[in-house]
Design a protein around this motif. Sequence first.
Motif, short mmCIF file in Angstrom:
data_model
loop_
_atom_site.label_atom_id
_atom_site.label_comp_id
_atom_site.label_asym_id
_atom_site.label_seq_id
_atom_site.Cartn_x
_atom_site.Cartn_y
_atom_site.Cartn_z
N PRO A 1 0.83 -1.20 0.00
CA PRO A 1 0.00 0.00 0.00
C PRO A 1 0.87 1.26 0.00
CG PRO A 1 -0.55 -1.46 1.85
CD PRO A 1 0.74 -1.92 1.28
N ASP A 2 0.40 2.27 -0.70
CA ASP A 2 1.15 3.52 -0.81
C ASP A 2 0.15 4.61 -1.23
OD1 ASP A 2 2.73 5.66 -1.50
OD2 ASP A 2 4.21 4.46 -2.59
N ASN A 3 0.21 5.75 -0.55
CA ASN A 3 -0.72 6.83 -0.91
C ASN A 3 -0.56 7.28 -2.36
OD1 ASN A 3 -2.28 7.14 1.38
ND2 ASN A 3 -0.77 8.45 2.40
N THR B 1 -12.32 1.52 -0.47
CA THR B 1 -11.12 2.10 -1.10
C THR B 1 -11.45 3.42 -1.81
OG1 THR B 1 -11.46 0.64 -2.99
CG2 THR B 1 -9.84 -0.05 -1.35
N GLU C 1 -11.53 5.96 0.85
CA GLU C 1 -10.16 6.31 1.26
C GLU C 1 -9.48 7.21 0.23
OE1 GLU C 1 -9.11 2.21 3.74
OE2 GLU C 1 -8.01 2.72 1.91
N ASP D 1 -5.43 7.63 4.83
CA ASP D 1 -4.44 7.03 3.94
C ASP D 1 -5.19 6.14 2.96
OD1 ASP D 1 -1.95 8.07 4.81
OD2 ASP D 1 -2.18 6.88 6.65
N TYR D 2 -4.66 6.05 1.75
CA TYR D 2 -5.28 5.19 0.73
C TYR D 2 -4.60 3.84 0.74
CZ TYR D 2 -6.60 3.47 -3.90
OH TYR D 2 -7.06 2.72 -4.95
N SER D 3 -5.38 2.79 0.97
CA SER D 3 -4.78 1.46 1.09
C SER D 3 -5.08 0.59 -0.14
CB SER D 3 -5.29 0.77 2.36
OG SER D 3 -6.66 0.44 2.21
#
Lengths: 292, 175
Positions: B46-48, B103, B106, B117-119
């Motif tokens: 995962p990364d923004n 998602t 997010e 945070d975007y997962s």
Amino acid sequence: MARLLSFTAFILSIVASPSNVAAKDGDFLDGGKLVLTNAASSIEGASGGGIATWATISGLETDRGIGVTGHVTVIELPDYGWQSHGVAIGIANRVELSYARQNFDTRDVGTALGLGQGYTLNQDVFAAKLRLAGDLVYGEPLVPQISVGVQHKRNLDGAVTTAVGADSPNGTDFTLSASKLILSRSLLVSATARYTEANQTGLLGFGSAAGKGYDFQFEGSLAYQLSRRAIIGAEMRTKPDNLGLGEDNWMDLFAAFAVTDNVTVTAAYADLGSIATFENQRGAFLSAQIAF
Amino acid sequence: MFSIILTLVMLQESPASNIDWDKEFGVEEKVRDPLTGEFPIEPFAPDNANAGAEPFDNAKMASYFGGHEGIRKIAERTVELSEQDPRISAIFVARDTVRLKRTLFEQFCYLLDAGCDYSGRDMITAHADLGVKMADLNALVENLQKAMREERVPFAVQNRFLAKLAPMSKDVVTR
């Protein structure tokens, strides 16, 4: 027996289904464009604002379909009455083919110019536009949709165009347009360079017997999107004065509204300046467009 | 031709009723996570940056969207409208819309700088096998606009948000 019947029904449903599938993933008049992004119909029949051509492609189709547009426009001026109507086909949001008929009623001016009361100048415009690159809405914010166009105009009153000193009753304009809906500001910006020798867009013929001919002219539109269905803005269009009749640049202030996904009405205040020496031709512009 | 088909149909033997067809065809049954209600997916980092754009640097944007609660409503409503939309519902039929609602929330929340945070996966991976056409994306945008309208997000603010999403079209539209 029941199984036999259900199997027969199954076979029949397969035989019958291809048309259903085609309708869902259809290619013809299936729509899909965002409301208003097919633009209105300009006076020359190409998609655009009222007096300016934009880089947009007419019809509601996207990159996999075919769309069509029909429009009627009237402009009520102090000394003249303009009426035009036309059709356009958009193919894959890539190619636009259009036709427009313009009828310009000279009313009392016809008498003054010796043409006769209510003499009407008529012109056919056959046009094609090709989207070269970019997208009006998507993609990079500062990369516009860019299109080139050609507009072949055939004035049906050759005797008049000759009498006013034009070189030819027929002519061809070439356009290069860039248009973008800048979403972050809700602004539509459009600019067009037009290579033309048309006098009053061709209603007074093309070029001059004295030798004046092609030159570059500019068309610009700036509009603000109020809602998904409403947009207001201003347009301007420079024009040559090949005939020495004091031909002026044009401008308008417009409001366009998508009454339904298929019907767009445009109302404008248009200043068309001097036309055939009759000054201050300012009036109301009204256009209705239906698109699929 | 038709009589041949009929004859073949009548001649064929019906299969035994106790066959496990999933096993015959090697179908693995996916099971929803009892806590989240989501189906498992292939592991990834995962990364923004997967959200596809830089977030707004403006706290006002999130407040126009009604904070977390409003953003969640808009994200979920967009998915629900799209599931009911005959133009694009087929895209969502075999998808984990429980996960998508989370998602998407997010992603919106992260982009609106509302403290999330975007997962989820990046836009290319997430849309790789959906076969999205330009017309489908336009339909989704209309549904998002409707969801934002219902939450009374001002139109100019809706457009500012869409401006963040619009450049992602090249990763979303695959045919």
